[in-house]
Design a protein around this motif. Sequence first.
Motif, PDB file in Angstrom:
ATOM      1  N   GLY A  59       6.082   6.142  -2.731  1.00  0.00           N
ATOM      2  CA  GLY A  59       6.145   5.633  -4.096  1.00  0.00           C
ATOM      3  C   GLY A  59       7.395   5.968  -4.862  1.00  0.00           C
ATOM      4  N   ASN A  60       8.247   6.829  -4.327  1.00  0.00           N
ATOM      5  CA  ASN A  60       9.514   7.188  -4.983  1.00  0.00           C
ATOM      6  C   ASN A  60       9.319   7.563  -6.456  1.00  0.00           C
ATOM      7  OD1 ASN A  60      10.464   4.966  -2.749  1.00  0.00           O
ATOM      8  ND2 ASN A  60      11.985   6.580  -3.007  1.00  0.00           N
ATOM      9  N   GLY A  61       8.263   8.301  -6.715  1.00  0.00           N
ATOM     10  CA  GLY A  61       7.995   8.760  -8.068  1.00  0.00           C
ATOM     11  C   GLY A  61       7.225   7.789  -8.934  1.00  0.00           C
ATOM     12  N   LEU A  62       6.984   6.577  -8.452  1.00  0.00           N
ATOM     13  CA  LEU A  62       6.257   5.571  -9.231  1.00  0.00           C
ATOM     14  C   LEU A  62       4.854   5.306  -8.683  1.00  0.00           C
ATOM     15  CD1 LEU A  62       9.124   2.970  -9.839  1.00  0.00           C
ATOM     16  CD2 LEU A  62       8.147   4.557 -11.499  1.00  0.00           C
ATOM     17  N   ASP A  63       4.394   6.135  -7.754  1.00  0.00           N
ATOM     18  CA  ASP A  63       3.111   5.862  -7.102  1.00  0.00           C
ATOM     19  C   ASP A  63       1.935   5.918  -8.069  1.00  0.00           C
ATOM     20  OD1 ASP A  63       2.133   9.039  -6.396  1.00  0.00           O
ATOM     21  OD2 ASP A  63       4.279   8.649  -6.548  1.00  0.00           O
ATOM     22  N   GLU A  64       1.955   6.866  -9.018  1.00  0.00           N
ATOM     23  CA  GLU A  64       0.843   6.948  -9.964  1.00  0.00           C
ATOM     24  C   GLU A  64       0.803   5.718 -10.865  1.00  0.00           C
ATOM     25  OE1 GLU A  64       0.830  10.590 -12.112  1.00  0.00           O
ATOM     26  OE2 GLU A  64       0.643  11.845 -10.328  1.00  0.00           O
ATOM     27  N   TRP A  68       0.833  -1.208   0.000  1.00  0.00           N
ATOM     28  CA  TRP A  68       0.000   0.000   0.000  1.00  0.00           C
ATOM     29  C   TRP A  68       0.865   1.255   0.000  1.00  0.00           C
ATOM     30  CZ3 TRP A  68      -0.222   3.809   3.809  1.00  0.00           C
ATOM     31  CH2 TRP A  68      -1.168   4.813   3.569  1.00  0.00           C
ATOM     32  N   GLU A  69       1.907   1.252   0.796  1.00  0.00           N
ATOM     33  CA  GLU A  69       2.739   2.452   0.922  1.00  0.00           C
ATOM     34  C   GLU A  69       3.331   2.897  -0.409  1.00  0.00           C
ATOM     35  OE1 GLU A  69       5.666   1.678   3.903  1.00  0.00           O
ATOM     36  OE2 GLU A  69       4.197   1.519   5.521  1.00  0.00           O
ATOM     37  N   HIS A 110       8.214   1.129  14.627  1.00  0.00           N
ATOM     38  CA  HIS A 110       7.380   2.096  13.909  1.00  0.00           C
ATOM     39  C   HIS A 110       6.447   1.316  12.995  1.00  0.00           C
ATOM     40  CE1 HIS A 110       6.965   5.239  10.500  1.00  0.00           C
ATOM     41  NE2 HIS A 110       6.016   5.421  11.402  1.00  0.00           N
ATOM     42  N   ALA A 111       5.166   1.646  13.006  1.00  0.00           N
ATOM     43  CA  ALA A 111       4.155   0.900  12.254  1.00  0.00           C
ATOM     44  C   ALA A 111       4.220   1.247  10.779  1.00  0.00           C
ATOM     45  CB  ALA A 111       2.767   1.180  12.816  1.00  0.00           C
ATOM     46  N   THR A 112       5.244   0.729  10.110  1.00  0.00           N
ATOM     47  CA  THR A 112       5.410   0.961   8.683  1.00  0.00           C
ATOM     48  C   THR A 112       5.731  -0.351   7.986  1.00  0.00           C
ATOM     49  OG1 THR A 112       6.624   2.255   7.013  1.00  0.00           O
ATOM     50  CG2 THR A 112       7.876   1.465   8.889  1.00  0.00           C
ATOM     51  N   GLY A 113       5.285  -0.508   6.744  1.00  0.00           N
ATOM     52  CA  GLY A 113       5.636  -1.676   5.939  1.00  0.00           C
ATOM     53  C   GLY A 113       5.458  -2.977   6.671  1.00  0.00           C
TER      54      GLY A 113
END
Length: 643
Positions: free
Chosen positions: A384-389, A376-377, A553-556
């Motif tokens: 998204g490091n520029g690739l989210d779209e 999801w992240e 930390h609640a990530t990934g």
Amino acid sequence: METLLRSHTNFLTKPLVKSGVNVNNTRFGDRTVAISKQRCNNNNNNNVKLQVVSRRSEDGSYFVEDVKKKNKKKSEVLLGADVDEAGPVVGFRFVSQSGDTQVSNTEDIISDDKTELIVDDESAETTSTKVTHNIVFVTSEASPYSKTGGLGDVCGSLPIALAARGHRVMVVTPRYLCGGPADRKFDSAVDLGCRIKVSCSGGVQEVVFFHEYKAGVDWVFVDHPSFHRPGNPYGDAYGAFGDNQFRFTLLCHAACEAPLVLPLGGYTYGEKFLFLANDWHAGLVPVLLAAKYRPYGVYKDARSIVVIHNLAHQGVEPASTYRNFGLPPEWYGALGWIFPTWARTHALDTGEAVNILKGAIVTADRILTVSQGYSWEITTPEGGNGLDELLNSRKTVVNGIINGIDVTEWNPSLDEHIPSHYSLDDLSGKIECKIALQRELGLPVRPDCPLIGFIGRLDYQKGIDIILSGAPDLLQDDVQFVMLGSGEKQYEDWMRATEAAFKDKFRGWVGFNVPISHRITAGCDILLMPSRFEPCGLNQLYAMRYGTVPVVHATGGLGDSVKTFNPFADEGKGEGTGWAFKPLTRESMLDALWVAIETYRKHKPSWEGLMKRGMERDYSWDNAAVQYEQVFEWAFVDPPYVR
């Protein structure tokens, strides 16, 4: 019987398998077979004519049943149908998809028995394999042959778990030689005598295949002079190698040819199977399938899955390097990339580049990440490091599966690195590990004092700045804290200074040491992981297996694997395996740590419950393999990618 003749005219766009094939008589086990060696140079010149191909199995591979006597001329054989067919992310949970798929594979070793496949988000129960597949992993590293991090662990363990479940599995990775003792890892790999030509970077390169069959897996090593140099797979003391794009382009081309030309165990993998392309280093594989093979009827029944272990690394190079890939000009759009204005070096910089991982995301049939949270992240602007779209546009084919761990290496009842063994049924050895660790580090031996640990790189991603800002307050409490890691000099210097200031409470070990990492995992009560982002994370899984409670930390993958303790759940008996805090701030981290410390001090039954629930969790690779199998089934529901 199906033998198709075709000459090879366009090396850049047509698959190499359509070129001339020398057939050399070689014995595998007790069976003599004809080995198809496309453009392979053999030391002897015994060329024979392929006379009989018994049948073509549904996976596209051929069994050679009869080889005639030596013939004066070479035959040209196409291994695979010549049919013009072509065609062709992130959810929190697996969603059932409509439709059923059957995948028939090579006879005699692959079954198609169907049983129910159960996938559970918490802990997938091991079940019988629903459908067996031919699977080819393509990766820049695979433990124990090469490893710099989690990618090597995954590609060294998951293939073995899948093979144990009945799949035919090949791993294709470089044969790295650095001129040191590490080269001995490849001693058991034999030269298959097969040399193929790869057209890329403005020339023709020759690569060689080495092979070792171990743990049910075909380990195939691509050999080329560019893989022979000191350093790790990506660089040396002076930084990243300048020709990494070239080196991993070679890997991808060779990986696409290996299933067609290497008769491992007597026959090739054929054309109906799954490629698992891991990170950008293998990202050209899905593009090559779409641009170079499927237009000519090869791999029309194969599928590809790109596995993203870390989206931060994408294989971005100047646009002018596109010609180095050996792809048709019209496929530039699949890899073309524009840097945002703020990232350009000067006013005249157009920002044009090529992005290998982008090409993989565009052309792969499915996309996997190494945890559901990370899947999801990567669809968000922040992750998204520029690739989210782009990833959002393909989110219907994106899933996340958390990695497994080596439950033999990381087993507190067997671990050779710890002073006392213990288990879920007998935890007495854990306190002995704690006392031994305190003595080894020169800390006061205090069994009842909360001992907090950190293991990892000392950099911004791992949240070291948050630890640095919170440590003065934390160390005012009656606790002990040990850190193991190396990285940025400022953080290494801070560890040394903090140890001098808090001699009875803090120890910093600059560097990395495998045995001490095991002893810290076993001896600590709490493991701290305040990572900014963590696609999967392994240390929290190791910690829970050793009865050490994680605060993360609640990530990934950290958020996926660590469930925050709720003392009032389950009729007051509690539930959860640790604490996952948000947002990533000094205050949130300290609040979670102080709750954990107070639980440890004042609520011993609850703390023991936390330890045991963590130790009970199944993070074996077989558990992960069950979930991978479900994604394999989905990959065959839709037709392959077509432009």
